[in-house]
Enzyme design. Structure first.
Site, PDB file in Angstrom:
ATOM      1  N   ASP A 179      -1.475  -0.695   5.889  1.00 15.81           N
ATOM      2  CA  ASP A 179      -1.733  -0.197   7.232  1.00 15.81           C
ATOM      3  C   ASP A 179      -3.200   0.042   7.509  1.00 15.81           C
ATOM      4  O   ASP A 179      -3.590   0.203   8.642  1.00 15.81           O
ATOM      5  CB  ASP A 179      -0.985   1.117   7.463  1.00 15.81           C
ATOM      6  CG  ASP A 179      -1.587   2.241   6.665  1.00 15.81           C
ATOM      7  OD1 ASP A 179      -1.951   1.992   5.504  1.00 15.81           O
ATOM      8  OD2 ASP A 179      -1.711   3.351   7.192  1.00 15.81           O
ATOM      9  N   ASP A 221       0.864  -1.157   0.000  1.00 15.59           N
ATOM     10  CA  ASP A 221       0.000   0.000   0.000  1.00 15.59           C
ATOM     11  C   ASP A 221       0.912   1.222   0.000  1.00 15.59           C
ATOM     12  O   ASP A 221       2.095   1.125   0.333  1.00 15.59           O
ATOM     13  CB  ASP A 221      -0.835  -0.068   1.292  1.00 15.59           C
ATOM     14  CG  ASP A 221      -1.700   1.144   1.439  1.00 15.59           C
ATOM     15  OD1 ASP A 221      -2.208   1.620   0.426  1.00 15.59           O
ATOM     16  OD2 ASP A 221      -1.841   1.609   2.581  1.00 15.59           O
ATOM     17  N   ASP A 264      -6.650  -2.256   3.242  1.00 10.88           N
ATOM     18  CA  ASP A 264      -5.632  -3.223   2.837  1.00 10.88           C
ATOM     19  C   ASP A 264      -5.933  -4.624   3.346  1.00 10.88           C
ATOM     20  O   ASP A 264      -5.217  -5.568   3.042  1.00 10.88           O
ATOM     21  CB  ASP A 264      -4.262  -2.805   3.371  1.00 10.88           C
ATOM     22  CG  ASP A 264      -3.878  -1.417   2.929  1.00 10.88           C
ATOM     23  OD1 ASP A 264      -4.088  -1.117   1.744  1.00 10.88           O
ATOM     24  OD2 ASP A 264      -3.399  -0.632   3.761  1.00 10.88           O
TER      25      ASP A 264
END
Lengths: 352, 1227
Positions: free
Chosen positions: B857, B426, B861
């Site tokens: 995080d 990410d 995700d």
């Protein structure tokens, strides 16, 4: 696990001394060599030097041992006489089993020529072949408690089919092992007349005599069945003194095995002729087993057995040869240690 | 931010891709499944325990334990026997109690029970911890209303219908109906970090009807009846009615306070319990982490199967042999008198088939140790230590700022970390800090701010120049959100700038045009700003530092403490009346506020993306506009997020007219948003540009270096982000993922052709067209790739946006996409939804069959983290959602180097060695038994004593291998990172290929032959001068001694590092054997079989033969391995061996020193200017528009009292969950 605990506790207080104030709230892991994987360690690297050194070391240690044990083995004088065929009258050799099971006289005379001087004690062995004393059905067919303790005479559960007589009376000693006790017997004389006494004491391991075979256990109902497997025992002698049985019952590891029969406590000289009068009773014919009579002296290493010596010498020699080979290779085609160009990503930079 | 607006955009066409969604989501593991709704609804009588009694609602105590005292044993055992290995050993144990067995049942029962015991203790321990945790939660006190008083009772005593009081920062003990709050307007602020990971405060508003029930006296009068839906796990929906005094009031999620959230900025609230305990939404959402198994473990299964195959072959040979060899001629076996017992049947020559069959079982029991029983327990122990002691306690992975150590949430995947080939990352919060700092600005055509962005610094670092940090002045203001240094603006110095008026406008715009809530004391030092996006907070903080301190907000007013406005040092409080707020949304990309100065001046302040603001500027001022645009581009290319600020003076007449329309639009019932947008357009025009702000979205520390290290390790890194393409490319550049030497393929949906089709608005046509375009693009790229492949051209990078990705993931194009992306060294997917992240991950996982790792995080995700082989969550920041779904949690992206290159690689190496060693030692042991079987007439006679055999695995060889698994390391941690290429060995699985297994097997056979035959042959004659002969047990004890010594020494030979624990355990194991055998053979008990070995060891040790053999046999047995190792190392060295050699003579400290970097000695100014000059400027119109944040709309909406509908991504998640139950059983 035990070790890991000690590791963390022993080196845990060696951890960093800082931040003792906010230690309580800090989640900072405590330093210990264990958790940081920094335990002191030796990191052996098998460099060519080490390889050669190890090979040399092995050869230096092994070759002398090999020589020594080979000499020891060579010192041993061993006379082997195979007699299972010779001791059947030629007429009966077509039906050896029939002969051995008949009640005919099975006495047989053998003459053994002593080639080298044999110092006493001379051990007498019989060697059987193709006899599976290590067969599962055979090995377990005994009752140790019965052998040891007169009160456990009826403890024959493991002994089938030779546990009881007619299904009720326990046999002592029970089981197939005892039942198939070897019953050839040998008597020796030298140069026609001089009888060589055979000492049959202390031919078994002391621990067996003292602890496995009871002093108060006497043979009972032994070899009273319809089928006779082998020797019978004197019912007035306790098992602990029946050394033939004790030897026999320490079952052999391999299907070819020797058992100690007795000792001759006289020296034999070269060219002595030893006459053996043997009772060829034991049936190895049904399974084509060989029978051999072995007279052997011993050395500090034991009986005649070149195997250890040869093995030591071979390995020592091989290692020496390898050490040479590696040295030659090392000189001819050396690899510089820690040469980064050997790293795979340096060898072919394009490839992944 | 990533992903959110993508989802928002996709909402419009959700109808069209819903089919796609349902098809593909079965792969993504989601947060739980939607339980079937119980029919009907529940009725709750508030504040009336008796009335609720008959309804039997669940209490509020929770239990997350797996077992209780009664169920522990049966259930725990059941769990254990679900493992095939344990079942196998149970079967063997049962077999060994039958008369067929050659061994005493203890041989198999003891190890099995030990293994089970260890596992059960572990289970019990874990469950005990869960229980304690539950108890703490259940016993937390909460104030409940009893007889007009607040009585503290533990959470577990709480019942549905109770009225409770929750104080500030307290957690809600159950799902509550929000009744009253100490805040005005009956609002309260909650933090939902435990639920969805967002730390933005959310506003909940009680029904007006219930606002008064605040004091205990008043609250006790409250008698209401709640009718609501049955408990379910949907976090964002709720329907129900509150019936108070025959009045039915609808309740929506806005009145619901969920368990697990906490109360913020509110003294206390009063609520009524609606769902309690396991019926709360958060509990219904909780589910066990799907347990992942490592690839190596799956390969291990194959190895076990191979062993089982070997076992079968061995048994078959033995069985046939036994049937052939059994014969009556061996009279001594007593075959003349066969009874109908199993023992006799087994040797009955009349039925040889039965003999073979029964012997087959016998031999299976005899050879069963070929499958190492303690393997799984040992591996689990090792992995447990690896994760709890090494990964969790690694100081190199401890992040000081956030006080977060690494956390291995599962210990199953340690060695998988050593084989990762693809990383999906990410962007926001992972690569970047999600920490927005006001960094630069441009006011009236003048650029301010002297900082160097981290991106610039990294780029400079790559080029090789060093930028010396300018000395920060002593009074440098550094606080969260503000990293700006320019003396021309600070401390009132702006008054001396050429354009002080425009500066003033700039600062006022920052201070007024926002939706930030001030929190805490009204002083510049203590105040905290609550904003929907960190950008906003940064801007307001900036205004504060410039002397425009926004300190209070009421629904209609904004209070600003302005300094230096009239003259230097002058401070005054000014209140601005906020007349209208034109809120932000993703189509408008701007936000405006109409405010009235105290002196009556009417101004519209606007801030927004440069594209939209520039469109709406008044004519004139071309110079400033042009210069500002240049600044914007400059900011954008150094990775800053920009916003344009503009204002417009309004005349009262014009405003009044417009305001009428606005009010009309605001109160319209249909298409309200659309109408508001339209009205906004009417007033947001003829703006005057003030300037622009630049906010740094800081890269996480060490990200570029980490990425470079990882890519040297051969790991391919894909960035999956919700950001715009330009931002994503920018970050990719900064992170070293893309550089100018690379050939870039860009597949974007933002082309004119596509836009044209989109404008026509025919959905079917759009879909068809984009698909064609994507296909064309992919084909073109693939052709390029093929061409370049022939000449080994530059590295490739692929950039693709979410819309194109949606079509590229279509089954027909998927293969092309995969082919293309496999050839690229880095891939950037931008504007992707959470779902697409997961799809991309599983595309590579399933399509390319490579080990994948996802790192992220945020809540968006989660699906990606769960889809990959290994999920890594970034911890220590806001939100726990990603961490809760992950397998490993680390605080910083850069810790991936340690996690993968050090821990992963070592774990892989260790586990490989452990597995191979287990394989080897048990195969060797069993083969010696097998060779014996040939010489005992295939009768299945055991060679070793029962206890020898059963303790072989458990005691004599168990500890050293654990030390190997714990301590072995080929090269040190710093070297692992210095030579990342070493990692490739794990990727290719070099240490656990069938070839390696075959080599081990070969030497195992060799060793077993040596071990058996050397001992057997050499022991055939008398072994000392007493002429006595050994029996079977003497020989086997001798052989066993040799096996124990050999196998333990072999372990030392395979160690790269030998610690004292190795010596202790190896020595200890051999010693343990001797101690055991001294005791065991020295004591005579009444137990039958033991007498076989009575005194055996003493007999053995009284012969010199024993010592000769014990020297010879292990040496000969290990000679083969030694030669192999020597030759291998000499001629075909592994990379790690070379590295060992390179660094063999360096002392340890030196190696650590290598890690330190020594800066060079340019003067700061030189270095800086040089470095900046050398920065490659991306030719991009992109200017980094900042308001790209999730939750922005809902925040606004909530503030206005409108309940924002559940987020699109939640819809997607729920949709994906629906297909789960069907698949659930299989997993």
């Amino acid at each position: 696990m035990m070790s890991s605990n000690t590791a963390s506790s022993s080196s845990g207080n060696a951890g960093s001394a800082d931040s003792s104030a906010n230690r309580r709230t800090s989640k900072r892991p405590k330093y210990s060599r264990f958790t940081q994987q920094e335990l002191p360690a030796c990191k052996p690297i098998l460099t060519p030097k080490w390889v050669i050194t190890v090979f040399l070391l092995v050869s230096i240690v092994f070759i002398p041992i090999g020589v020594a044990s080979l000499f020891a083995s060579r010192d041993v004088v061993e006379i082997v006489d195979r007699y299972e065929t010779e001791c059947i009258p030629p007429a009966n050799r077509t039906n050896k089993v029939g002969f051995i099971q008949s009640s005919a006289d099975k006495t047989c005379n053998r003459t053994i020529k002593v080639t080298k001087r044999m110092k006493q004690p001379i051990y007498i062995y019989y060697q059987l072949d193709n006899f599976y004393q290590n067969h599962r059905r055979y090995v377990k067919s005994r009752s140790d408690s019965q052998l040891k303790d007169p009160k456990s005479a009826s403890d024959t559960s493991a002994c089938d089919p030779e546990g009881t007589l007619n299904g009720t009376v326990p046999i002592v000693p029970c089981g197939l092992i005892a039942w198939s006790l070897f019953n050839d017997s040998y008597s020796f004389s030298r140069n026609n007349n001089e009888t060589l006494t055979v000492n049959k004491k202390e031919i078994s391991w002391k621990s067996d005599r003292d602890h496995k075979f009871g002093k108060a256990v006497f043979p009972k109902n032994f070899q009273n069945g319809t089928l006779i497997g082998g020797a019978s025992l004197n019912e007035s002698i306790p098992l602990s003194e029946q050394e033939d049985l004790i030897v026999w019952m320490r079952t052999a590891a391999l299907p070819t095995f020797r058992k100690l029969y007795g000792k001759i406590e006289t020296d034999l000289n070269p060219n002595d002729e030893v006459r053996v009068i043997l009772e060829n009773n034991y049936n190895t014919y049904s399974f084509n087993g060989k029978k051999k009579l072995v007279l052997s002296t011993t050395s500090w290493l034991g009986g005649k057995n070149d195997f250890l010596g040869i093995a030591y010498l071979t390995v020592g020699g091989l290692c020496f040869f390898l050490a040479l080979l590696f040295t030659v290779v090392y000189l001819v085609k050396p690899r510089r240690l820690g040469d980064p160009s050997y790293l795979s990503w340096n060898r072919n930079p394009g490839g992944r | 931010m990533s992903g959110w607006d993508r989802v928002r955009a996709s909402r419009s066409r959700s109808s069209q891709n819903s089919a796609e969604t349902t098809r593909t989501t079965s792969r993504t593991v989601t947060l739980g499944r939607v339980q079937p709704q119980a029919p009907g609804h529940r009725t709750i009588y508030c504040n009336d325990r008796e009335a609720n009694q008959p309804l039997r609602f669940k209490g509020n105590s929770i239990a997350t334990t797996k077992y209780n005292l009664l169920t522990f044993l049966p259930k725990g055992l059941f769990e254990q026997f679900r493992r095939v290995a344990n079942c196998y050993f149970l079967m063997i144990s049962i077999l060994s109690t039958t008369p067929m067995s050659p061994v005493n049942p203890v041989t198999n029962v003891v190890p099995l029970s030990l293994v089970l015991l260890v596992s059960l203790i572990k289970e019990a321990w874990e469950d005990w911890k869960r229980f304690q945790n539950d108890m703490t939660i259940n016993n937390t006190p909460i104030d409940v209303l009893q007889d007009q008083r607040w009585e503290p009772i533990p959470w577990k005593k709480l019942q549905v219908g109770d009225i409770i009081r929750v104080k500030q920062d307290g957690f809600f003990p159950a799902d509550l109906l929000f009744l009253a709050s100490t805040n005005a307007d009956g609002v309260c602020y909650i933090e939902t970090a435990n639920l969805d990971g967002e730390t933005n405060l959310k506003i909940r508003k009680a029904l007006e009807r219930t606002w008064d029930y605040l004091t205990p006296e008043k609250a006790s009068e409250f008698k209401g009846e709640v009718q609501c839906e049955q408990p379910n796990n949907s976090l964002y929906t709720f329907t129900g009615n509150l019936i108070v005094q025959k009045q039915t009031l609808p309740i929506n999620p806005n009145q619901l306070l969920l368990r697990g959230c906490s109360l913020r900025n509110t003294e206390y609230i009063i609520g009524a319990v609606i769902f309690a305990g396991h019926e709360t939404k958060v509990m219904m959402n909780s589910m066990n982490i799907p347990s992942k198994r490592s690839t190596l473990e799956r390969k291990l299964d194959k190895l076990i199967l191979t062993l089982f195959g070997t076992l079968s072959v061995m048994c078959l040979i033995g069985a046939i042999g036994s049937a052939v060899i059994i014969d009556r001629k061996h009279f001594y076996l007593g075959l003349h008198d066969m009874r109908k017992t199993v023992e006799d049947d087994q040797f009955n020559p009349d039925n040889r088939f039965l003999v073979a069959l029964l012997n087959l079982f016998t031999l299976i029991t005899l050879f069963s140790p070929i499958i190492p029983i303690s393997l799984y327990v040992s591996i689990e122990t090792i992995k447990f230590f690896q994760s709890t002691q090494y990964i969790n306690k690694d100081l190199r992975m401890y992040h000081v700022e956030s006080n977060t150590p690494a956390l291995a949430r599962t210990s199953n995947l340690n060695e998988e970390l050593g084989q990762v080939e693809y990383i999906f990352s990410d962007k926001t919060g992972t690569l970047t800090r999600n920490l927005m700092e006001f960094f630069k600005c441009s006011i009236g055509g003048e650029s301010y701010g002297t900082g160097i962005t981290e991106i610039e610094r990294e780029v400079a670092h790559q080029i090789g120049t060093k930028i010396r940090e300018v000395e920060k002045p002593a009074n440098f203001i550094k606080e969260k959100g503000f990293n700006f240094d320019d003396p021309r603006l600070l401390l009132g110095a702006w008054r001396n700038e050429p354009n002080p008026d425009i500066c003033k406008e700039f600062f006022r715009c920052l201070a007024i045009c926002h939706t930030v809530l001030p929190e805490g004391e009204e002083s510049p030092e203590k105040i905290r700003y609550q904003a929907a996006s960190p950008d906003e907070a940064a801007l307001v903080t900036a205004a504060k530092n410039f002397g425009f301190f926004f300190y209070r907000r009421t629904p209609t007013m904004i209070y600003v403490r302005e300094s230096h406005v009239e003259k230097m040092g002058n401070i005054e409080d000014v209140s601005y009346e906020i007349l209208n707020v034109l809120e932000f949304n993703s189509t408008r990309k701007r936000q405006s506020v109409v405010c009235r100065y105290p002196d009556g001046r009417l101004v519209l302040y606007c801030k927004g993306a440069d594209t939209v603001v520039y469109e709406r500027l008044a004519d004139g001022n071309e110079d400033i506009n042009k210069v500002t645009r240049e600044h914007l581009e400059q900011f954008g290319s150094s990775g800053l997020r920009t916003l344009c600020l503009a204002y417009r003076d309004l005349s009262p007449d014009m405003y009044e007219k417009w305001n009428e329309k606005f009010i009309q639009a605001k109160s319209s019932l249909r298409d309200r948003e659309l109408k508001l947008d339209e009205v906004g357009e009417l007033i947001e025009k003829d703006l005057i540009l003030i300037g622009c702000t630049a906010i740094e979205d800081k890269l996480q520390e060490g990200v570029p270096a980490c990425i470079q290290t990882l890519s040297r390790a051969g790991i391919k890194i894909w960035v999956l982000t919700g950001d715009k393409m330009e931002t994503a490319i920018n970050i990719a550049y900064a992170c070293n993922l893309i550089n100018n030497e690379m050939k870039k393929f860009i597949i974007s949906s933002e082309t004119d052709a596509i836009r044209e089709v989109e404008d026509r608005g025919d959905q079917v046509e759009i879909a068809r067209f984009i698909r064609e375009e994507v296909k064309k693009e992919l084909q073109k790229c693939l052709d390029d790739v093929q061409q370049m492949h022939s000449v080994s051209g530059p590295k490739l990078a692929l950039v693709i946006d979410g819309k194109c990705l949606m079509y590229a993931l279509d089954p027909s194009l998927r293969v092309m996409l995969l082919n293309l992306s496999m050839n690229c060294s880095s891939v950037v997917c931008c504007r992707v939804s959470p779902l697409q992240k997961a799809q991309v991950t599983s595309l590579v996982k399933k399509g390319a069959k490579k080990i994948t790792l996802s790192i992220g995080d945020g809540a968006n995700d989660v699906s990606m983290i769960q889809a990959a082989h290994i999920g890594v969550g970034i911890s220590g920041q806001e939100g726990m959602q990603a961490v809760m779904a992950s397998d490993f949690a680390i605080a910083q992206f850069r810790f991936l180097t340690d996690l993968l290159l050090v821990h992963g690689r070592w774990s892989y190496l260790r586990i490989c060695k452990v597995v191979l060693y287990f394989f080897y030692k048990n195969l060797t042991f069993t083969l010696t038994q097998f060779w014996f079987t040939f010489q005992c007439g295939f009768s299945g006679q055991r060679y070793y004593d029962d206890w020898f055999q059963s303790l072989y695995n458990v005691i004599f060889t168990s500890m050293p291998v654990i030390m190997l698994g714990l301590f072995d390391k080929d090269v040190s941690a710093s070297l692992s990172k210095k030579y990342p290429e070493l990692y490739k060995e794990g990727m290719k699985n070099v240490f656990f290929t069938w070839r390696v297994v075959a080599i081990w097997a070969f030497f195992s056979v060799y060793q077993s032959l040596v071990l058996y035959h050397f001992v057997a042959i050499s022991s055939s004659s008398a072994q000392n001068s007493s002429g006595k002969i050994f029996g079977i047990w003497d020989v086997s004890t001798m052989a066993f001694t040799c096996v124990v010594v050999t196998v333990n020494l072999r372990l030392l030979m395979m160690c790269n590092t030998i610690t004292k624990y190795h010596y202790i355990t190896v020595g200890g194991s051999i010693l343990a054997w001797f101690i055991f055998v001294f005791l065991y053979s020295g004591i005579m008990t009444t137990h039958d079989r033991q007498e076989n070995v009575y005194f055996v060891i003493y007999v053995l040790m009284s012969t010199i033969y024993f010592y000769f053999t014990i020297l010879l046999v292990p040496v000969v047995a290990l000679l083969g391995d030694f030669i192999y190792q020597g030759v291998q190392r000499w001629f075909f060295p592994y990379n790690y061996q070379i590295v060992q050699e390179i660094h063999s003579d360096e002392p340890r400290d030196m190696r650590e020193m290598l890690e330190l970097e020594i800066g060079n000695q340019l003067t700061p100014e030189e270095a800086r200017s040089l470095a900046i000059a050398q920065l490659p400027r991306e030719i991009s119109k992109h200017t980094g528009f900042a308001f790209d944040s999730p939750g922005y709309e809902s925040f606004f909406a909530a503030q206005l009292g409108i309940y924002a509908p559940q987020k699109a991504w939640d819809v997607a998640r729920r949709a994906s969950m629906r297909s789960k139950p069907r698949l659930g059983k299989k997993n």
